[in-house]
Design an enzyme around this catalytic site. Structure first.
Site, mmCIF file in Angstrom:
data_model
loop_
_atom_site.group_PDB
_atom_site.id
_atom_site.type_symbol
_atom_site.label_atom_id
_atom_site.label_comp_id
_atom_site.label_asym_id
_atom_site.label_seq_id
_atom_site.Cartn_x
_atom_site.Cartn_y
_atom_site.Cartn_z
ATOM 1 C CG ASP A 289 -1.973 1.072 1.177
ATOM 2 O OD1 ASP A 289 -2.022 1.805 0.176
ATOM 3 O OD2 ASP A 289 -2.746 1.185 2.138
ATOM 4 C CG ASP B 85 -3.607 4.455 -2.552
ATOM 5 O OD1 ASP B 85 -2.574 3.926 -2.128
ATOM 6 O OD2 ASP B 85 -4.698 4.357 -1.978
#
Length: 644
Positions: free
Chosen positions: A124, A320
């Site tokens: 992440d 992201d």
């Protein structure tokens, strides 16, 4: 942290060192709040939905008294620039697992402690902390691997409570807290231990700070992966820690597999960019996330009638890896949707797979991904300085899970939020280099399954053969050259009784197909028997087309998932284990070929049975016709009784 050569410290030097240390300590903790009005709030997944989406996660807390490296003061950034790239530094090559649209994330494997224990962590770029469930956690979900036990590791050390961190109630250990936009959270204590990156990595094990979870809620509680590997900017970020220790350059890269393939690769540290890579400026001060300058969107070669400022609202355009889809501001989404629909003349618009979402889907495109570009238009993103990134249909579509040959838009409106959020779908089969040292992000279209060969062909130097680990995308359960895969057979034992499992075989078949990334028509149940207190099932995975062999790439991915038991079933099916698997070299056969013997046997039984019945009836008929009956009143010679 900046490194200093030793000299007798003056008062000024001592002051600088003390201030630097205090700054580092203050930079250690970043807090997030779910009710932050500046947060990018996306649609959370509904209960029971098959929509798996991770969201741009963390936001600095406004009520924290501590300075963070996200504060925009540049201190954290300038420290990075003190350490220039060193071509002789090692990098960590690591495999990625799972599938973006099936699980909502990609994960990698880290080994923590002594002896090392394996953990599956979500990759992440929107998170800063790395954490795993702690053995003391009573409110943690059931995940892929056993919890981390600090007492079982001989090299574990707690981060002791001090004035520069938030302490636990006993005032003994530093704690961390993370809250996410979709209302999940993680909290626990901070510790230090040895972290290893696997045998595919050149980078030796390193000591690092990570979180040991004592509480998790929401999606974090329910996910299969153990925890999060934070790749964002911040002192708890694993990348920042490795850079501060001087063991890697300030860069990392991700490469996500394509549609229906999943997996991928990542690199911690830098490599020389391949030729043809598109570089985009990333402003480290604009926001705590990885920003890029998106200026235009083109569909079928035509520029959408949008002002470039539409992509610059609030946090700007954010890349992201922890978010599944792409989310555009309202005006941009409407223009994009209308432009796509104008180009789809031969397709029919249908309902989406999940009634809780207003998905835009189309049927009639066929199941061959390589031919989607013949039906769906090309899309281009134009960045600052005119650099362009071409998107294939797999970069803006996802498969309809209920209609074969149907696809849905993977772009959505980001509510009323003006931020543009580009999730992992954008970068499928794209090598993305996060060059933080030079404040830029590079994009290079490639087949992530053949990443290392592609890098070598492109002229990008890679490690010498004697020290280079094997390519992470090559399955350890490889198929020998010259071998042909007609089907893959595996045995699965379940601790659920035969009678309870039998009504759910169809559901189980669909789940296995989903977990193995194949169509349900490719999954056949060969045998189903009772075994002790459970059931034994034997399954066959066949090619998509009859009388053909599987491609080695597809077979290798399936075998890896089976051999590593990456099949995850709901609790209703109890626990399971795969006891054996092997490859059949015969090609996939048609229905007639598969059941020819059974059909012929059945026909022969019917024929001989019919002939036997007819023969018996004929014999009975002839026997009856040979008996002569006399009238009742007819006279006959009396017969004498025979003595007993």
């Amino acid at each position: 942290m900046a490194r200093f050569t030793f000299s007798p410290p003056s008062v000024t030097t001592a002051t600088v060192i003390l201030l630097s240390f205090m700054m580092f300590a203050n930079l250690l903790f970043v807090y997030a709040v779910a009710d932050d009005q500046s947060a990018i709030v996306l649609r959370p997944p509904h209960s029971g939905s098959n929509r798996h989406t991770m969201f741009l996660p963390l936001f600095p807390s406004h009520n924290s008294s501590r300075v963070t490296s996200f504060s925009g003061d540049g201190n954290g950034i300038s420290r990075r620039h003190l350490q220039k790239s060193d071509d002789h530094r090692s990098n960590a090559r690591m495999a990625l697992h799972d599938d973006l649209l099936r699980t909502g994330y990609y994960s990698t494997r880290l080994w923590i402690g002594s002896p090392p224990k394996k953990f599956a962590l979500i990759v992440d770029t929107g998170s800063t902390a790395t954490y795993v469930p702690c053995s003391t956690c009573v409110k943690c979900g059931k995940h892929q691997d056993p919890k981390f036990d600090p007492d079982a590791s001989s090299t574990y050390e707690p981060v002791k409570c001090n004035k520069d961190c938030t302490c636990d109630k006993k005032k003994k250990q530093c704690i961390y807290e993370r809250q996410y936009a979709e209302m999940s959270s993680s909290s626990g204590v901070l510790g230090k231990d040895i972290i290893s990156f696997g045998n595919q990595s050149e980078l030796s094990p390193q000591r690092a700070t990570f979180g040991c979870e004592t509480l998790e809620t929401g999606d974090l509680f329910n996910q299969n992966a153990d925890g999060i590997m934070g790749l964002g900017r911040g002192d708890l970020s694993l990348v920042d820690q490795l850079v501060d220790r001087g063991v890697i350059s300030d860069s990392f890269s991700l490469c996500y597999g394509g549609m229906d393939i999943g997996g991928g690769a990542m690199i911690l540290g830098s490599i020389s960019p391949p030729s043809g890579m598109v570089h985009v400026y990333s402003d480290p001060v604009r926001s705590p996330y990885y920003n890029i300058e998106l200026k235009e969107l083109h569909v079928a070669g035509k520029r959408l009638p949008l002002n470039p400022s539409v992509f610059d609202g609030k946090h700007g355009t954010v890349l992201d890896s922890g978010t599944t889809y792409a989310y555009l501001p309202e005006a941009a989404f409407r223009a994009f949707k209308d432009a796509i629909m104008k180009e789809l003349h031969s397709l029919k618009q249908i309902r989406g797979p999940d009634p809780t979402y207003d998905d835009i889907c189309f049927s009639g495109a066929g199941s061959d991904i390589s031919k989607l570009s013949e039906t769906f238009p090309s899309v281009e993103m134009v960045f600052g300085e005119g650099h362009k990134l071409s998107l294939s249909p797999e970069n803006y579509l996802f498969r309809h899970s209920k209609v074969r040959g149907a696809y849905c838009l993977g772009f959505f409106q980001n509510g009323k939020d003006p931020t543009t959020l580009l999730g992992g779908i954008i970068t499928r089969n794209t090598f993305v280099m996060y060059d933080r040292e030079h404040n830029k992000i590079g994009f290079w279209k490639t087949n992530c399954s053949d990443l290392w060969a592609s890098l070598h062909d492109s002229g990008a130097p890679i490690s010498s053969p004697d020290t280079s680990p094997s390519a992470p995308m090559v399955s350890p359960y490889h198929i020998a050259p010259g071998s042909k895969v007609g089907s893959i057979i595996f045995y699965m034992s379940l601790n659920i009784r035969y009678l309870k499992l039998e009504p759910h075989i169809k559901e189980l078949t669909q789940l296995i197909a989903l977990e193995l990334n194949v169509n349900s028509s490719q999954v056949d149940l060969l045998d189903f028997t009772s075994e002790a207190n459970g059931s034994l099932t034997i399954w066959s995975i066949t090619p998509t087309k009859p009388a053909e062999y599987m491609s080695k790439e597809a077979a290798s991915n399936i075998i890896t998932r089976i051999a590593e038991d990456q099949i995850h079933l709901p609790k209703t099916f109890g626990k399971h284990r795969i006891t054996n698997w092997y490859i059949e070299s015969d090609p996939n056969r048609t229905w007639w070929q598969n059941y020819m013997v059974v059909v012929i046997t059945f026909v022969l039984v019917l024929v001989f049975g019919f002939l036997g019945l007819m023969a018996w009836r004929l014999w009975r008929y002839r026997r009856q016709t040979n008996i002569r009956y006399k009238p009742v009143d007819s006279r006959g010679a009396e017969q004498e009784l025979q003595p007993l």
